[in-house]
Design an enzyme around this catalytic site. Structure first.
Site, PDB file in Angstrom:
ATOM      1  N   ILE A 109       0.882  -1.181   0.000  1.00  0.00           N
ATOM      2  CA  ILE A 109       0.000   0.000   0.000  1.00  0.00           C
ATOM      3  C   ILE A 109       0.914   1.224   0.000  1.00  0.00           C
ATOM      4  CG2 ILE A 109      -1.771   1.285   1.273  1.00  0.00           C
ATOM      5  CD1 ILE A 109      -2.608  -1.415   2.541  1.00  0.00           C
ATOM      6  N   PRO A 110       1.210   1.752  -1.187  1.00  0.00           N
ATOM      7  CA  PRO A 110       2.174   2.859  -1.226  1.00  0.00           C
ATOM      8  C   PRO A 110       1.647   4.060  -0.441  1.00  0.00           C
ATOM      9  CG  PRO A 110       1.263   2.416  -3.428  1.00  0.00           C
ATOM     10  CD  PRO A 110       0.705   1.387  -2.514  1.00  0.00           C
ATOM     11  N   HIS A 111       2.539   4.697   0.333  1.00  0.00           N
ATOM     12  CA  HIS A 111       2.082   5.783   1.198  1.00  0.00           C
ATOM     13  C   HIS A 111       3.257   6.609   1.703  1.00  0.00           C
ATOM     14  CE1 HIS A 111       3.302   2.598   3.999  1.00  0.00           C
ATOM     15  NE2 HIS A 111       3.495   3.568   4.880  1.00  0.00           N
ATOM     16  N   ILE A 112       2.939   7.795   2.189  1.00  0.00           N
ATOM     17  CA  ILE A 112       3.910   8.642   2.890  1.00  0.00           C
ATOM     18  C   ILE A 112       3.400   8.797   4.318  1.00  0.00           C
ATOM     19  CG2 ILE A 112       4.980  10.931   3.005  1.00  0.00           C
ATOM     20  CD1 ILE A 112       4.371  11.176  -0.052  1.00  0.00           C
TER      21      ILE A 112
END
Lengths: 171, 171
Positions: free
Chosen positions: A113-116
């Site tokens: 789950i790509p995230h910052i």
């Protein structure tokens, strides 16, 4: 030696993330805002050049990452991490999978789950106070990231860049 | 956008510097331990690729930097900065001078004294307490650094690596 592969968003998006991280993220001082592409994995220092070559070959195949930070979400109840959600694209999924396949060390612990991350190590009460506000403020930023970084961790938990790889391909 | 060119020493030397920086360096959380090769200079964001190309050409000419951290010194009374002194070599002086010549932005403010800062923003009393102890402990580490980094500063004062350049030449 602990390594990880990340993409740093634009200065603008890093500055925005830091306005939240400064207050809410316990790792704020350890690294500037980033998107993890391959989670931290442990290797002997002697392996780093070999791994670096593998990442370089992968980076040569992919073009700049098309990023859309579309909303503020939370991993609650799994963890109390609040983050800028980055829309998952086929491109991101492919580069993630290829990094795991080629650097055959440390399997993905979670679905990607790509995230910052903008907040972590909050108490449940803090999370419940802060998350609704942040979700309402939201985010909607699109950009291209034209490079990825291999980083290593120091004993105090901070991270230094070992090498940068331009995404010069077509995929 | 504020840029700088630095060399990060080995993980071992960074870890050692951080044992002091953690207590004594106000910039400890902004960047991992580094040797400045070109001091911070201000450019428009559009210039960064051009500057990066210039650094790449220079990095292609020089071989790995031979570093000798030989003692703990202080810039007192100019500033209360305490640092690992890196012995000045012809190689370091040349790469420093060439970076200033080719990236013709921001002249050197001081004579080039290569160093790794371990304490800063101390009061005069703190400096006088700490420096004699550190000087006595001293340092004596030799190593080669095979790459330099172009870094940029975020609004909160922290630094992100823009690009790494391997020192692949003979000089």
């Amino acid at each position: 030696m602990k390594l990880s592969v990340v993409a740093f968003p634009s200065k603008k998006l890093q500055d925005l993330a830091n306005t939240y991280r400064k207050r809410y993220d316990s790792h704020y001082t350890k690294i500037t805002p980033y998107i993890t592409i391959k989670e931290a994995f442990e290797v002997d220092e002697s392996q780093i050049e070999d791994i670096s070559h593998k990442i370089k070959s992968i980076a040569n195949k992919y073009g700049p990452l098309k990023i859309h930070a579309s909303k503020i979400s939370s991993f609650f109840p799994t963890t109390n991490v609040i983050y800028f959600k980055i829309e998952l694209t086929e491109q991101l999924q492919n580069i993630h999978d290829e990094l795991y396949r080629e650097i055959n060390i440390g399997n993905p612990k979670h679905v990607f789950i790509p995230h910052i991350t903008i907040a972590r190590d909050l108490t449940a009460t803090e999370h419940d106070d802060i998350f609704p506000q942040l979700r309402m403020i939201g985010i909607n930023e699109k950009e291209e990231i034209d490079r990825i970084h291999l980083i290593y961790q120091l004993e105090d938990g901070s991270w230094t860049t070992y090498e940068t790889y331009k995404l010069t391909g077509e995929m």
